[in-house]
Design a protein around this motif. Structure first.
Motif: not given
Length: 754
Positions: A683-690, A704-717
């Motif tokens: 889906i990236a770089p389009r916006p994505f929310m949980v 949920v938080a552990s799996e989403f941390a991987k998404v946040r790392y991609l988008y933010q870092n």
């Protein structure tokens, strides 16, 4: 905390309203015809997909004939094509793990010798032999009186109650060294977790199948590996001795596949299995193979034997199994039976397809000649006296007796396969990282471009790609809502013959001519309808009428009907689709693509701002459809985002699908390719929310938080676009909260009203 099963049941009970509305206006939307279809459109949608799949299954034999035509043209073409076809069949069976070095051990101890019987000079030992890390095969080694003349792997037999003939002893009596394999049975007493207080009626074979399928393996493949490991050991003893494999029923199935994928097997005998497979969806689900019927029916599998021997026996008694045993307090087993297909005429028809010529099979039993031909193919001479005078005596004398150690042996075999598959899951994150190593995160643009190949793989190899629809959209509409702030139209669009897309379009009443507004596609959950997302719910807040609230804010809203409706009726779509390398989401993706095609034609729609927001099964849609359909400009997953592979595979998680009847959840090899983080990568770089309620039983906050941390790392870092992703935790359960998500929509779509 409520479990996933109890929450799903709650949603099922809320979905009894049919998609039937009063006609408020006889005028359809401009440029559409009047929709006149009546009744339960969701049920009709599912029925239409069944018709589509029934046609495809019926056509699959001719399609395979056409596919194989060039490969069968000459002996040279046959020889050239077989290795590649064997490799493809290995992949479908999940035979992808390197076997352990050949090693066989006698099982015994003080006061418990490995030798359990000596029959007319043939010695029977309890043995195990290495297969995969932590996985052994167990059974019996039967040594002949003299030097072995040939080797035989027997699937069933001594102590296992596989049939009423002691073929394993007969083979040894005639000079064969025999390994008897213990197979996983169809009882269910081990299919549970006492610590979690979970017990199911899921048969042992299905229990292993579920977790293995998600990890790109199958129970059939595991058992073929046990046969091939036996061949490894035989060849290590004497490379020159021929090896044969024989089996009955499920054992015949494993024997058929084993001989097909390994040409070290000189000859194979299959009893009580070979038949047409176009009704595979009616058989036990553990026989399900992803994409099998695209290239292989039983006849095509048999062609892989060229020029080796394959002996087929179609005489009664045919195997019979009536499906999982229903009992109070346990459930979950998928429907399926043995004995509803497999008639003599079907077997004869399929056998004729091996060579393209009709075959004449005797309509009764000829087991002695069946055995004789098999052993003769191994170079073992069967005496005339034995065949005519001693056969009956041997059947009586060596009829398998109850084996007091069978239960413990089977339990070890079952738990080894479970443990092996659980480790595959635990190691899968590293496997997925290796799979994703070519993705380029140097910029959002580079990322999107490099994901196109992964996106196509996801669509083709995991979801299953239906052909592009070529029918005209033929939009039909009728007005079904007239509210103070909006009007609503039921919509139907053509996708394929008998397959349509359907939903409800909500239009704000303050739309001006020529004005363009964003669209939010609002997706219901399991057993739901579009109306559940629109109407104010009494005494509950599952959907929180989020479609209504969004249109009242000024967004154009479309609420589609998805086909996960009708309990086992829709789940059987998955069973029919999988052997064709398709799934339920193969249809859903094409439906959504057609829906966007139509939405883009509407005069007030901003085609660059079509967003997706789904709850529960709609959240599963939010992960899969926007990952493939790039015209969705953002996606919001509510009540579903998870450590999805563990959710499907784990036997230590109380809310795992291993304990429920949702057998359609399993997607072949997903665990090694796309967890929910990796779907979000598409889906990236389009916006994505949980959106996540703390007490939502579909998962835990930690998962949920552990799996989403991987998404946040991609988008933010890595991509430096951290403002395009978010997660909202809230007090509540399996529901739409509609707070942070609404803010996210307005942030990325803009205020809907100028």
């Amino acid at each position: 905390m409520k479990t996933a099963f109890s929450r799903v049941f709650f949603l099922v009970m809320s979905a009894s309203v049919l998609s039937v509305f009063p006609l408020l206006s006889a005028e359809p939307l401009p440029k559409t015809k009047l929709l006149t279809e009546e009744g339960d459109l969701a049920a009709k949608m599912v029925a239409g997909m069944h018709k589509y799949l029934d046609r495809e299954l019926a056509a699959s034999r001719k399609n395979r004939d056409q596919l194989w035509k060039a490969d069968l043209a000459t002996p040279e073409a046959i020889a050239k094509s077989l290795p590649a076809k064997r490799e493809r069949l290995r992949k479908l069976l999940g035979i992808v793990d390197e076997r352990m070095p050949a090693k066989l051990e006698y099982i015994g101890g003080p006061g418990n010798p490995s030798l359990v019987a000596e029959l007319d000079g043939c010695k029977v030992h309890r043995v195990r032999w290495a297969v995969l890390p932590g996985v052994d095969a167990e059974g019996f080694l039967i040594e002949p009186k003299g030097k072995p003349k040939a080797n035989v792997v027997y699937l069933g037999g001594l102590g296992a109650g596989a049939g009423n003939r002691p073929y394993d002893i007969e083979h040894a009596q005639h000079g064969c060294r025999v390994l008897v394999v213990t197979m996983i049975n169809r009882a269910d007493e081990l299919s549970g977790n006492e610590r979690l207080k979970r017990q199911t009626n899921i048969p042992h074979r299905e229990f292993v199948y579920r977790m293995a399928f998600e990890m790109g393996r199958t129970l059939i493949g595991y058992e073929v590996q046990k046969v091939l490991a036996a061949v490894d050991w035989f060849k290590a003893q004497d490379e020159a001795l021929p090896v044969g494999v024989i089996g009955y029923g499920d054992g015949g199935m494993v024997a058929l596949y084993a001989g097909a994928v390994d040409d070290r097997i000189h000859t194979t005998a299959v009893a009580g299995y070979f038949c047409q497979r176009e009704h595979l969806h009616e058989e036990p689900i553990d026989r399900n193979l992803w994409g099998l019927l695209r290239e292989f029916g039983d006849a095509e599998v048999a062609r892989l034997y060229t020029p080796r021997g394959l002996h087929l026996h179609h005489s009664p008694p045919f195997p019979k199994w009536d499906g999982p045993v229903a009992r109070p307090g346990s459930g979950g087993g998928a429907p399926g039976r043995i004995g509803i297909s497999g008639t003599f005429e079907q077997a004869k028809s399929e056998q004729s397809r091996i060579t393209g010529k009709p075959v004449a099979l005797p309509p009764g039993g000829a087991p002695d000649s069946f055995q004789e031909v098999f052993m003769r193919d191994l170079g073992v001479w069967v005496s005339e006296d034995f065949r005519r005078e001693q056969a009956v005596a041997y059947i009586t004398k060596y009829k398998p007796a109850p084996d007091p150690e069978y239960t413990a042996r089977h339990k070890r075999q079952f738990h080894q396969l479970v443990a092996f598959t659980q480790k595959l899951w635990r190691d899968s994150e590293a496997t997925r990282k290796e799979f994703w190593k070519k993705a380029d995160a140097s910029s959002p643009e580079a990322w999107e471009k490099s994901c196109d190949g992964y996106r196509d793989y996801f669509h083709t190899e995991v979801i299953g790609k239906l052909p592009e629809p070529t029918m005209p959209l033929n939009p039909r509409t009728r007005q079904v809502y007239d509210e103070p702030k909006f009007t609503g139209y039921e919509v139907m669009l053509d996708v394929y013959p008998d397959v349509f897309a359907q939903g409800i379009l909500l239009l704000p009443k303050d739309l001006k001519t020529g004005e363009k507004r964003p669209v939010v596609v609002c997706q219901h959950g399991l057993e739901g309808t579009p109306r559940h997302t629109i109407d104010v719910e009494a005494n509950r807040t599952v959907y929180n009428h989020f479609s209504r609230r969004l249109v009242e804010m000024g967004f154009i809203v479309y609420a589609p009907q998805n086909p996960y409706y009708g309990q086992n009726t829709f789940r059987q779509l998955q069973r029919k689709a999988n052997p064709l390398k398709l799934s339920l989401f193969s249809f859903i993706i094409r439906q959504h693509q057609r829906t966007i095609d139509w939405l883009e034609t509407l005069p007030n729609v901003d085609a660059k701002k079509i967003a997706f927001y789904g709850l529960s099964y709609g959240g599963k849609t939010a992960m899969r459809v926007p990952a493939i359909e790039k015209r969705y400009c953002l996606s919001i997953c509510s009540g579903d985002f998870n450590e999805w592979i563990g959710k499907n595979v784990s036997v230590d998680l109380d809310r795992s699908y291993m304990w429920t009847g949702e057998y359609e959840m399993y997607e072949f090899d997903l665990g090694n390719t796309f967890n929910y983080a990796e779907m979000a990568y598409l889906i990236a770089p389009r916006p994505f929310m949980v959106e996540r309620g703390h007490d939502d039983g579909v998962g835990t906050d930690e998962m949920v938080a552990s799996e989403f941390a991987k998404v946040r790392y991609l988008y933010q870092n890595r991509l430096k676009i951290g403002d395009r992703t978010a997660i909202e935790f809230f007090r509540g359960g399996h529901e739409i909260r509609a707070k942070g998500t609404f803010e996210f929509l307005e942030k990325h779509l803009g205020k809907p009203r100028p």
